[in-house]
Enzyme design. Sequence first.
Site, PDB file in Angstrom:
ATOM      1  N   HIS A  85     -94.653  59.233  10.439  1.00  0.00           N
ATOM      2  CA  HIS A  85     -95.589  58.104  10.553  1.00  0.00           C
ATOM      3  C   HIS A  85     -95.132  57.085  11.591  1.00  0.00           C
ATOM      4  O   HIS A  85     -95.930  56.276  12.058  1.00  0.00           O
ATOM      5  CB  HIS A  85     -95.845  57.449   9.182  1.00  0.00           C
ATOM      6  CG  HIS A  85     -94.731  56.592   8.659  1.00  0.00           C
ATOM      7  ND1 HIS A  85     -93.878  56.998   7.658  1.00  0.00           N
ATOM      8  CD2 HIS A  85     -94.343  55.336   8.981  1.00  0.00           C
ATOM      9  CE1 HIS A  85     -93.027  56.031   7.378  1.00  0.00           C
ATOM     10  NE2 HIS A  85     -93.287  55.011   8.177  1.00  0.00           N
ATOM     11  N   ASP A 130     -93.486  63.952   6.038  1.00  0.00           N
ATOM     12  CA  ASP A 130     -93.279  62.753   6.856  1.00  0.00           C
ATOM     13  C   ASP A 130     -91.933  62.849   7.583  1.00  0.00           C
ATOM     14  O   ASP A 130     -90.954  62.190   7.220  1.00  0.00           O
ATOM     15  CB  ASP A 130     -93.338  61.514   5.960  1.00  0.00           C
ATOM     16  CG  ASP A 130     -93.363  60.215   6.742  1.00  0.00           C
ATOM     17  OD1 ASP A 130     -93.612  60.264   7.974  1.00  0.00           O
ATOM     18  OD2 ASP A 130     -93.144  59.156   6.126  1.00  0.00           O
ATOM     19  N   GLY A 224     -89.934  48.300   8.400  1.00  0.00           N
ATOM     20  CA  GLY A 224     -88.983  48.275   9.509  1.00  0.00           C
ATOM     21  C   GLY A 224     -87.827  49.236   9.311  1.00  0.00           C
ATOM     22  O   GLY A 224     -87.095  49.548  10.247  1.00  0.00           O
ATOM     23  N   SER A 226     -88.403  52.328   8.035  1.00  0.00           N
ATOM     24  CA  SER A 226     -88.976  53.677   8.078  1.00  0.00           C
ATOM     25  C   SER A 226     -88.196  54.607   8.997  1.00  0.00           C
ATOM     26  O   SER A 226     -87.815  54.232  10.107  1.00  0.00           O
ATOM     27  CB  SER A 226     -90.417  53.617   8.576  1.00  0.00           C
ATOM     28  OG  SER A 226     -91.305  53.338   7.537  1.00  0.00           O
ATOM     29  N   GLY A 227     -87.997  55.852   8.519  1.00  0.00           N
ATOM     30  CA  GLY A 227     -87.309  56.852   9.335  1.00  0.00           C
ATOM     31  C   GLY A 227     -85.810  56.774   9.274  1.00  0.00           C
ATOM     32  O   GLY A 227     -85.116  57.688   9.716  1.00  0.00           O
TER      33      GLY A 227
END
Length: 276
Positions: A85, A130, A224, A226-227
Amino acid sequence: MKLLLIFAVCLAAARAYNVPDLVPRYVGMPVLANKGPNGRITNGQKAAASQFPYQVGLSIKLGVLSSSWCGASLISSNWVLTAAHCTVDAKSIIVYLGATVRTSPEVKYTVSKSDIVVHGDYNKRTLKNDISLIKIPSTSFTNQIKAVKLPAISKTYSTYVGDEVVASGWGLTSDKANSVSNSLNYAYLQIIPNTVCAKTYTSLIVKSSNICVSTPMGTSTCQGDSGGPLVLVSSGVQVGLTSFGAEDGCQAGHPAAFTRVTSYLDWIKENTGVSY
């Protein structure tokens, strides 16, 4: 506008399943430094230099006037692992390596859309699969830049339930914050059964390819982050990457959900050659 559309799609899908609204944990730009002395992942701690040498920051250009910030991890000298995403709508990405202060990396690369590999079955509505990869120029390792270990490919894998893990990133430090932190922060968390996580998000959202943690006392990942990596404290092996939480807040006490790395080891090896 694209950021708003992405959030709208995810939130609409969550409402259709009658579960708490899902929020992918990235944040729009521009971002301002959080100058407070206690800046952190919600209720976490400030990282020391070189404490998380595998941590990567991503400044993602989505359009002429829109961009976002995400985290990621370095898994080899020329591959970065992050959330789909974060990258699915990227036009280009600035990759930050070796940073503790977000704006002061040791190395910085700009990569194009052609350097991004998004999982072919990624679903924007449910955030299933994801996960994505970013190819970067071959990078020499230093005290501040090192690859994280991934689990070894196996016929069976641990669920890691009950294991202590550490999440890191520059995400929002509270539900009231309006910008990502300028300091890298981290939090120790504990992995919970997917059945417990599904009580919040339902089994329509929480799949075997997810891994979840409890968020006691408001300690959690946030927008912030994410990942960014979720790593076993005992071994330094990355078992998750930050995916989503509930819309009513990072400090609300709901489980935080991650993409389960062991579900994608073959996919990672196929696209990068990286395996353990």
